[in-house]
Design a protein around this motif. Structure first.
Motif, mmCIF file in Angstrom:
data_model
loop_
_atom_site.group_PDB
_atom_site.id
_atom_site.type_symbol
_atom_site.label_atom_id
_atom_site.label_comp_id
_atom_site.label_asym_id
_atom_site.label_seq_id
_atom_site.Cartn_x
_atom_site.Cartn_y
_atom_site.Cartn_z
ATOM 1 N N ARG A 87 2.892 8.356 -8.825
ATOM 2 C CA ARG A 87 2.286 9.455 -9.574
ATOM 3 C C ARG A 87 2.458 9.209 -11.062
ATOM 4 N NH1 ARG A 87 1.673 14.393 -7.028
ATOM 5 N NH2 ARG A 87 1.881 14.216 -4.775
ATOM 6 N N ALA A 144 -11.436 3.370 -5.737
ATOM 7 C CA ALA A 144 -10.839 3.539 -4.409
ATOM 8 C C ALA A 144 -11.569 2.649 -3.402
ATOM 9 C CB ALA A 144 -10.913 5.002 -3.983
ATOM 10 N N LEU A 173 -7.280 6.362 -9.185
ATOM 11 C CA LEU A 173 -8.121 5.224 -8.780
ATOM 12 C C LEU A 173 -9.483 5.724 -8.278
ATOM 13 C CD1 LEU A 173 -5.412 3.056 -6.975
ATOM 14 C CD2 LEU A 173 -6.825 2.286 -8.909
ATOM 15 N N ALA A 174 -9.464 6.809 -7.490
ATOM 16 C CA ALA A 174 -10.714 7.360 -6.955
ATOM 17 C C ALA A 174 -11.593 7.873 -8.096
ATOM 18 C CB ALA A 174 -10.419 8.478 -5.956
ATOM 19 N N ARG A 234 -3.515 7.345 -6.444
ATOM 20 C CA ARG A 234 -4.705 7.270 -5.574
ATOM 21 C C ARG A 234 -5.842 8.116 -6.143
ATOM 22 N NH1 ARG A 234 -4.434 2.859 -2.319
ATOM 23 N NH2 ARG A 234 -2.624 2.925 -0.934
ATOM 24 N N ASP A 235 -5.494 9.319 -6.648
ATOM 25 C CA ASP A 235 -6.525 10.190 -7.235
ATOM 26 C C ASP A 235 -7.130 9.548 -8.478
ATOM 27 O OD1 ASP A 235 -5.682 11.884 -5.275
ATOM 28 O OD2 ASP A 235 -5.027 13.509 -6.621
ATOM 29 N N ILE A 290 1.895 2.276 -3.402
ATOM 30 C CA ILE A 290 0.759 2.871 -4.137
ATOM 31 C C ILE A 290 0.577 4.329 -3.714
ATOM 32 C CG2 ILE A 290 -1.735 2.715 -4.567
ATOM 33 C CD1 ILE A 290 -1.507 -0.313 -4.040
ATOM 34 N N ASP A 291 0.706 4.586 -2.402
ATOM 35 C CA ASP A 291 0.560 5.968 -1.896
ATOM 36 C C ASP A 291 1.507 6.939 -2.615
ATOM 37 O OD1 ASP A 291 -1.255 5.017 -0.066
ATOM 38 O OD2 ASP A 291 0.176 4.935 1.613
ATOM 39 N N GLU A 343 0.834 -1.214 0.000
ATOM 40 C CA GLU A 343 0.000 0.000 0.000
ATOM 41 C C GLU A 343 0.869 1.264 0.000
ATOM 42 O OE1 GLU A 343 -3.414 0.347 -0.169
ATOM 43 O OE2 GLU A 343 -3.499 -1.829 -0.499
#
Lengths: 404, 404
Positions: free
Chosen positions: B141, B159, B153-154, B150-151, B137-138, B134
């Motif tokens: 970019r 997400a 995916l959301a 993350r953005d 992933i954080d 994880e």
């Protein structure tokens, strides 16, 4: 014999260095607010010295001596490279001012605008010598931020002013003092360099065209790697040039670009910027010939290579008679402590030399450092330089006028 | 024996190519609107084929077969490189779909997210095989616009979804089909490549530190030219590597940078990105050793040179038994028209091979072109590849379960 005031020379240099002060150097690019302020301050100093002060339509600063009699043109430039040294240009300006003050007759002072090339190539000295057209000025822009030169001139309040042109027959010659920017003088423990000639710079763009491809799936045999073609050619230049060069020739590849520039892609195009410098036209021709031969040889490989000459200046020989007078002055103040040497950097004197006898003298650069804010010269060397400079100018003024 | 529907395979490939169509190829970077739409469309096709469709928390697409019995995992990836070809990734996805439809049992299909590396390195297959944390992933970019993964995916509505992990014991193996991306098959007039291994890529950053200086005033003898140091080292690599390389080794310098990169300044720092690829660990070690020796040799010059390994993947050997079955299928449909070959490019199969037997097959790339919108494969070769692929998967499913 005129006597300089060492404290005044050092104080003026230090005061000038307050315009755009940066670390121990200055950041005073052409037409920056600090640069414009420095030009006005310097005109004030020229007027205090009894000269007629002028800033002309290209931004050059002049101090014109009054009265009759023989005249010598002195000076250098006022702006600096970015975040650079306090003496590059400034030294020659303050020496000129001091010569005008100490000798009191026949010394004109010129600060040719933008010798450092923020907008163009020697626009001040080219304008003064009749080698800069209005159309070129229209097209010039600041190389860092793209600001048009016309806008910068207008913002400095100079738009529409006439540009000064050299008055034929007015001068016995031009004398420019400058820091050496190399370490020849320092390494030989000498105080003065009498410049014999300013090098020509011949510049080239070398481009290899290959085939952009996958760095994993394209076998070595099948590749047309433009990056490798350029690397091999630069390697050949490195191996071959010493055989064709003169003792002081320098050659440099300052930039290489591979396209697209990704780690897993074979470069499809590669470009190198290459230049060499020498004062001897025969050496320049020889190096150009060898470069063309090596490019032709490279063309027998997998990638076509093209060579474009993008700049070709002439070597500028300094005037023998004037150099002799500078050398006499050097020997008088520093017996055995001077040498004749070429200038590896370009200077306004190379354009002035096209219209009048010209001479240059160098003072040592500590560690040979140039175009960096740590550039420096000892106070002792600055003062010795000023003495030799004023003496030389007085010798030129006092000489029986002969053929230049 | 299962029979594929050639028209359906070609029609599905053409329909998938409408998502992000660009010239004759596609522009479908990971999590672009076209890419997200393509993922949803593909899940629909998997469900039409009777599979259970899933898009997981890293964006990978799965179609899971229902019922008991032996299972084979198939697939590849859905996103494309920028402005690239219509078959890279897509071919293996549609082949998997067709195998599921034609065989009707035991075929799972996976589209591993971002094989093309817009955000990271093989994040889909690494996530599925338990090699992606994880925290990584954080930090990821988009390499072009900096958008956090993350953005993305959301925005794609993914997400918080669980990430699929390989179910131990579920599969007899993984089979991936892909375009060759080179011209080995085309130049030998072959229709199928049975991949023996996927190369390892060892990547390095080479940095030379010199002394930035004036290209006119610094003599050749006194220079410490970092650009020249790198050029000489790359030249030595070019001369020496052939002696240490294997028959299929490739090595590439894709980027060179000189600093500051100005025509009249001697480079004070120069950097090169260098990589080599091979499937043989002994060859990789030998090349690494020679590279280190050459860097050490370079270090005896005027500029210190440092070597940093910035990437070191393992060669991924494909499974002998599975390769044998793929080869049998190739011989059945194209007698004498296939070969065994390594893959010079990375593929998701290299991570799947760590957790199960894996095999790959290649179809020819016209002109060897890859990562460009002109990439293509003839319809005839696409259909032959689909036949061999389905036949191979059926052979794996029908084999008496033995040791992998």
């Amino acid at each position: 014999m005129a006597t300089i005031d060492p404290d005044r020379v050092l104080a003026d240099l230090r005061e000038l260095a307050r315009f755009g002060a940066y670390e121990t150097g200055v950041h005073r690019p052409t037409f920056s607010p600090d640069d414009v302020a420095a030009r006005h301050w310097f005109v004030g100093k020229l007027e205090e010295a009894g000269l007629e002060g002028v800033i002309d339509g290209i931004g050059s600063v002049f101090g014109l001596s009054r009265g009759d009699g023989p005249k010598v043109l002195t000076g250098s430039h006022l702006e600096s490279q970015n975040h650079a040294g306090w003496l590059d240009g400034a030294l020659g300006m303050v020496y000129g001012l001091e010569a005008a003050r100490a000798i009191g007759r026949g010394v004109d002072v010129a600060g040719f605008c933008d010798e450092e090339g923020h907008f163009g190539s020697f626009i001040g000295s080219r304008s003064f010598t009749g080698l800069l057209e209005e159309e070129e000025i229209d097209g010039l822009r600041n190389r860092y931020d793209g600001r048009p030169l016309r806008d910068a001139l207008a913002a400095a309040g100079l738009a529409g002013r006439p540009r000064m042109r050299v008055e034929p027959g007015r001068y016995r010659g031009f004398v420019e003092a400058h820091i050496e920017q190399g370490d020849t003088l320092e390494s030989e423990a000498l105080g003065i360099g009498v410049v014999s000639a300013i090098v020509a710079i011949w510049q080239y763009r070398i481009v290899a065209e290959g085939e952009q491809n996958h760095a994993g799936t394209t076998s070595m045999a099948r590749r047309r790697d433009a990056g490798l073609a350029i690397t091999r050619l630069l390697g050949e230049i490195d191996r071959r040039f010493p055989e064709f060069a003169g003792p002081r020739t320098v050659w440099t590849c300052g930039r290489v670009t591979f396209e697209p520039g990704a780690p897993s892609i074979i470069p499809g195009r590669a470009e190198a910027l290459f230049q060499f410098r020498d004062t001897d036209p025969a050496v320049l021709d020889r190096l150009d010939g060898e470069l063309r031969r090596l490019v032709e040889e490279a063309n027998r490989g997998h990638c076509p290579v093209t060579l474009d000459m993008i700049g070709q200046s002439r070597p500028a020989k300094m005037n023998d008679r004037l150099c002799g007078l500078v050398a006499e002055a050097a020997e008088a103040h520093a017996p055995g402590g001077w040498t004749r040497m070429p200038s590896g950097a370009g200077h306004d004197a190379q354009y002035l030399a096209r219209v009048m006898p010209a001479a240059m003298l160098f003072v040592p650069s500590i560690g040979g450092i140039s175009h960096h804010w740590t550039e420096n010269t000892s106070d002792e060397d600055i003062v010795l330089g000023a003495r030799v400079y004023c003496d030389a100018i007085e010798r030129i003024l006092d000489e029986d006028a002969g053929e230049p």
